[in-house]
Write a protein that holds these residues in place. Structure first.
Motif, PDB file in Angstrom:
ATOM      1  N   ARG A 244      -0.601  -7.019  -4.048  1.00  0.00           N
ATOM      2  CA  ARG A 244      -1.292  -6.700  -2.785  1.00  0.00           C
ATOM      3  C   ARG A 244      -2.505  -7.609  -2.574  1.00  0.00           C
ATOM      4  O   ARG A 244      -2.871  -7.907  -1.429  1.00  0.00           O
ATOM      5  CB  ARG A 244      -1.711  -5.232  -2.763  1.00  0.00           C
ATOM      6  CG  ARG A 244      -2.174  -4.770  -1.378  1.00  0.00           C
ATOM      7  CD  ARG A 244      -2.428  -3.290  -1.316  1.00  0.00           C
ATOM      8  NE  ARG A 244      -3.642  -2.897  -2.042  1.00  0.00           N
ATOM      9  CZ  ARG A 244      -4.171  -1.672  -1.978  1.00  0.00           C
ATOM     10  NH1 ARG A 244      -3.597  -0.728  -1.243  1.00  0.00           N
ATOM     11  NH2 ARG A 244      -5.267  -1.383  -2.667  1.00  0.00           N
TER      12      ARG A 244
ATOM     13  N   ASP B  37      -8.728  -5.208  -5.806  1.00  0.00           N
ATOM     14  CA  ASP B  37      -7.325  -5.117  -6.229  1.00  0.00           C
ATOM     15  C   ASP B  37      -7.088  -5.845  -7.550  1.00  0.00           C
ATOM     16  O   ASP B  37      -6.347  -5.368  -8.418  1.00  0.00           O
ATOM     17  CB  ASP B  37      -6.404  -5.693  -5.145  1.00  0.00           C
ATOM     18  CG  ASP B  37      -6.028  -4.653  -4.101  1.00  0.00           C
ATOM     19  OD1 ASP B  37      -6.435  -3.483  -4.255  1.00  0.00           O
ATOM     20  OD2 ASP B  37      -5.321  -5.008  -3.139  1.00  0.00           O
TER      21      ASP B  37
ATOM     22  N   SER C  66       0.830  -1.212   0.000  1.00  0.00           N
ATOM     23  CA  SER C  66       0.000   0.000   0.000  1.00  0.00           C
ATOM     24  C   SER C  66       0.857   1.252   0.000  1.00  0.00           C
ATOM     25  O   SER C  66       0.542   2.248  -0.667  1.00  0.00           O
ATOM     26  CB  SER C  66      -0.928   0.004   1.219  1.00  0.00           C
ATOM     27  OG  SER C  66      -1.821  -1.095   1.178  1.00  0.00           O
TER      28      SER C  66
END
Length: 786
Positions: free
Chosen positions: A352, A364, A336
């Motif tokens: 991620r 994501d 992040s």
């Protein structure tokens, strides 16, 4: 990459660089020996990256060579001196021996007692009588031509001991010229490093590197490279140490990324790194190998070092290590922080997503696909999730999205599993046969099962097709532009007694359409290998030459084939090669004649449809629209579906835009793979419909460049410069295409961003250094650089 490597080889500033880059090019061109042989058969030599003459090209530094000082005992009447070695005496010219080095000069003409002696005992200096006679002769003639290798091995340490630089250089060169095999090189390399003999060491190095990757299976060779310290590396490879270990580590990683030798080569790469960029590459690569080997502490230090040096991607290594150690939230936060502090890229969101669940994970992965639609993992994850929820159609649609533009083996494997679960054995067989076409040794289920074994099991659930059934299926799939399905049918046909040369050739055409050039070339070489006649073999050789950019040589092969037998494929090849090799517009008459000759020869409907389509294109370019339309209509009658595109072009040129649009709609409805059809149809409608078609193109095949250029141009017309640049940047982020870079550079220039324009110019010229338009653009923009 090869073009850059070739430029590095051509512009090498040292002999050592020439050796390393030449060997690297040879390694990259493994399996292409046939192309060189075919070029040779046409009287043309392929550019070779073989051994260079190290002895003539590598010059030793003799600047510190001995300059004979004034004689101390100038009145000495002893013209000769006798050196006694054991029971033998060697008579030498005192002045000539003295001229070999400062130590000899001091001994024979200085203030030492030997300068007044006629006999000097040299028995304790590890030189044989034969060796010293050779040294004496060298002092007179300056040559070691007739000296045996064993004697040379005596002379070199002697020359080092007594600082005889000219003698050492001559001995070094003579030994270097004798190195002809890996066995020779193994025996002499340690000696060269011990005696500081750079020419001999370079000659041995060249022999090793020319035998990559095979020589890395020899532990003695590996030990030499691994045990070389900084001083030995300087002797062996000069200032090209980093390049050498880049090559060795790449070859070793391709053999086994987890092996000890791979780790050791990368350790030497780290040691050889001097610039920041070299360090971040070396740290990251060694970190990846340490991670694979589960050496987590070492991997962490290396990834940290790479990240600190500016290698952002190394954060993924740190995150994975954190996750392995149970720090999942830390891994998520690490990614992040990178996403929030830099321009986010698709891989960052994909990475991620590994450290979260539920909606966050889905978001994501969607973002990853948006930023980089070429990443396969998000499609596979979503497809598997749909399948777990028994949403079969959504699962297949998701995996088909990526297979529509990227023939990834792991995606084919997943779809095979879906079909297996659905007990659709025909579809499962199709996918496993496509996998085996691309990679005969492929192993499925994380490497546990060979694909061919699964194919055998699935085959039992599918009824056998006769040869006639196979041809019918091939026509069906070919006409519906189902390239993966066609691959599968051809794979099955290759098991029959049908002529294999023809089938491998058809397979190569499909693989080219599926953007698998390496597999296509292998298939074409198999076609040549299985050709049933001489004239057929010549045709396949011609296609091999044509596909590797040697149009004139391909043309010659076609002509040789026609002399033996007037066949469809020979005329078809000649037409293709002539059109590409001639700049004369009048050659279209010859191309038409050749295609007409091809159509008169026996062939099947698949190829005749292609010939009619090509003939139509030539007629269109010549303005003969009626003849072109006839060709396309005849092609459609034998189900050459792609002819709709040519016929649409004829309608458009006749100012019937609606008919052109309708013709392309027919192609879209018939073709399984229809991204190109949508793209072409967009040219035959108003802006809103064109925009919708091009959005569909990007959805079906995000690698196609034209839609991004079109949308960017529209935005630029509307004076939305930032949005236009963003549209191009969207594609450039995952596809550094020359045309996209060129257009963005022009946009940057338009808004006065000279540095942005220059950056894109230079990136484009990295892709094609000889692109004339980009060279002119770069010259113009460069003159405005602040």
């Amino acid at each position: 990459m090869r073009r850059s490597l070739r430029s590095a080889w051509q512009k090498s500033s040292t002999v050592h660089e020439k050796i390393v880059f030449g060997a690297w090019l040879k390694y990259e061109k493994q399996g292409e020996e046939l192309i060189s042989d075919l070029l040779a058969s046409c009287g043309k030599c392929a550019e070779e990256f073989g051994p260079i003459d190290v002895v003539s090209q590598l010059y030793a530094d003799l600047s510190s060579n001995f300059n004979e000082p004034a004689l101390v005992n100038a009145d000495c009447n002893l013209r000769n001196v006798i050196f006694k070695i054991g029971d033998e005496k060697i008579v030498c010219e005192r002045k000539k021996i003295a001229s070999l080095s400062a130590p000899f000069h001091a001994m024979l003409h200085g203030c030492f007692s030997e300068s007044f002696c006629e006999n000097i005992d040299f028995s304790e200096n590890n030189i044989s009588p034969l060796g010293f006679r050779a040294i004496s002769e060298f002092s007179v003639t300056g040559s070691l031509n007739k000296v045996s290798p064993n004697v040379l091995l005596e002379i070199l340490p002697f020359a080092n001991k007594f600082c005889c630089e000219r003698l050492k250089d001559a001995c070094d060169r003579k030994l270097a010229s004798l190195v002809s095999s890996v066995e020779d090189a193994v025996e002499l390399m340690e000696f060269a490093l011990q005696e500081n003999s750079p020419i001999l060491a370079a000659s041995c190095l060249q022999v090793f590197l020319q035998e990559l990757p095979a020589c890395l299976n020899d532990d003695r060779v590996v030990e030499i490279f691994i045990n070389a310290d900084k001083q030995k590396r300087m002797i062996m490879v000069g200032a090209a140490s980093f390049s050498l270990y880049c090559l060795l580590s790449e070859v070793s990683m391709n053999l086994d990324p987890q092996s000890n030798k791979t780790a050791c080569f990368l350790e030497r790469l780290v040691e050889s790194a001097e610039t920041n960029r070299q360090k971040l590459l070396a740290f990251h690569q060694l970190g990846c190998v340490r991670l694979l080997r589960k050496e987590y502490d070492e991997a962490e230090c290396l990834f940290e070092a790479a990240l600190n040096a500016g290698h952002i991607y190394s954060v993924s290594g740190l995150a994975r290590l954190g996750y392995i150690r149970g720090h999942r939230l830390w891994a998520y936060d690490k990614l992040s922080s990178v996403i929030s502090s830099t321009t986010p890229l698709g891989w960052m969101y994909q990475e991620r997503s590994l450290y979260c669940e539920g909606n966050k994970k889905c978001e994501d992965l969607e973002k990853a696909t948006e930023l980089d639609p070429t990443l396969t993992y998000p499609y596979m994850y979503r497809a598997a999730s749909f399948m777990r929820r028994h949403n079969v159609q959504a699962a297949l649609a998701e995996i088909n999205r990526v297979l529509g533009f990227k023939l990834a083996l792991e995606c084919l494997e997943l779809r095979f599993c879906f079909y297996l679960g659905l007990e659709d054995y025909r579809a499962a067989l199709c996918d496993v046969q496509a996998i085996l076409t691309l990679s005969p040794d492929y192993r499925m289920f994380e490497g546990r099962v060979a694909a061919y074994q699964l194919r055998t099991l699935v085959r039992e659930h599918v009824g056998n097709w006769t040869t006639a059934d196979c041809w019918m299926q091939l026509y069906e799939r070919w006409s519906s532009v189902d390239d993966i399905g066609s691959l599968s049918v051809i794979y099955q046909m290759l098991e029959s007694d049908a002529p294999k040369g023809v089938l491998y050739f058809r397979q190569s055409l499909l693989l080219l359409r599926l953007n698998c050039p390496e597999a296509a070339m292998k298939s074409l070489q198999l076609a040549r290998q299985h050709a049933s006649t001489e004239h057929e073999r010549l045709v396949y050789e011609g296609w091999i030459l044509y596909d590797t950019g040697h149009c004139e040589e391909g043309l010659r092969k076609a002509e040789e084939s026609i002399k033996i037998n007037r066949s469809f494929e020979a005329f078809f090849l000649k037409a293709y090669a002539l059109a590409d090799s001639s700049q004369d517009p009048s050659c279209s008459v010859s191309v038409v004649s050749l295609l007409e000759d091809a159509l008169k020869c026996p062939s099947d409907r698949l190829r005749k449809g292609q010939a009619l389509n090509n003939l139509g294109s030539v007629y269109v370019d010549s303005g003969k629209l009626d003849l072109a339309a006839d060709c396309y209509i005849n092609a459609l009658k034998i189900r050459h579906t792609r002819a709709h595109q040519g016929l649409a072009r004829v309608h458009f040129l006749r100012n019937d835009k609606a008919a052109a649009y309708e013709e392309m709609t027919k192609l879209i409805e018939k073709a399984r793979n229809n991204a190109s059809a949508y793209e072409k149809r967009s040219e035959y409608c108003d802006r809103e419909l064109a925009k919708a078609d091009l959005e569909m193109v990007t959805k079906l095949d995000p690698l196609r460049v034209y839609p991004y250029k079109y949308r960017a141009a529209v935005l630029m017309d509307n004076r939305k410069e930032k949005e236009a640049i963003a549209e191009l940047s969207r594609a450039i982020a995952f596809k550094a295409n020359l045309h996209l870079l060129h257009l963005r550079a022009a946009f940057y220039e338009h808004i006065g961003d000279v540095l942005g324009a220059l950056r894109d110019c230079r990136a484009a010229l990295s892709v094609d250094p000889n692109h004339q338009e980009m060279l002119e653009f770069h010259s113009r923009v460069n003159s405005h650089e602040p």
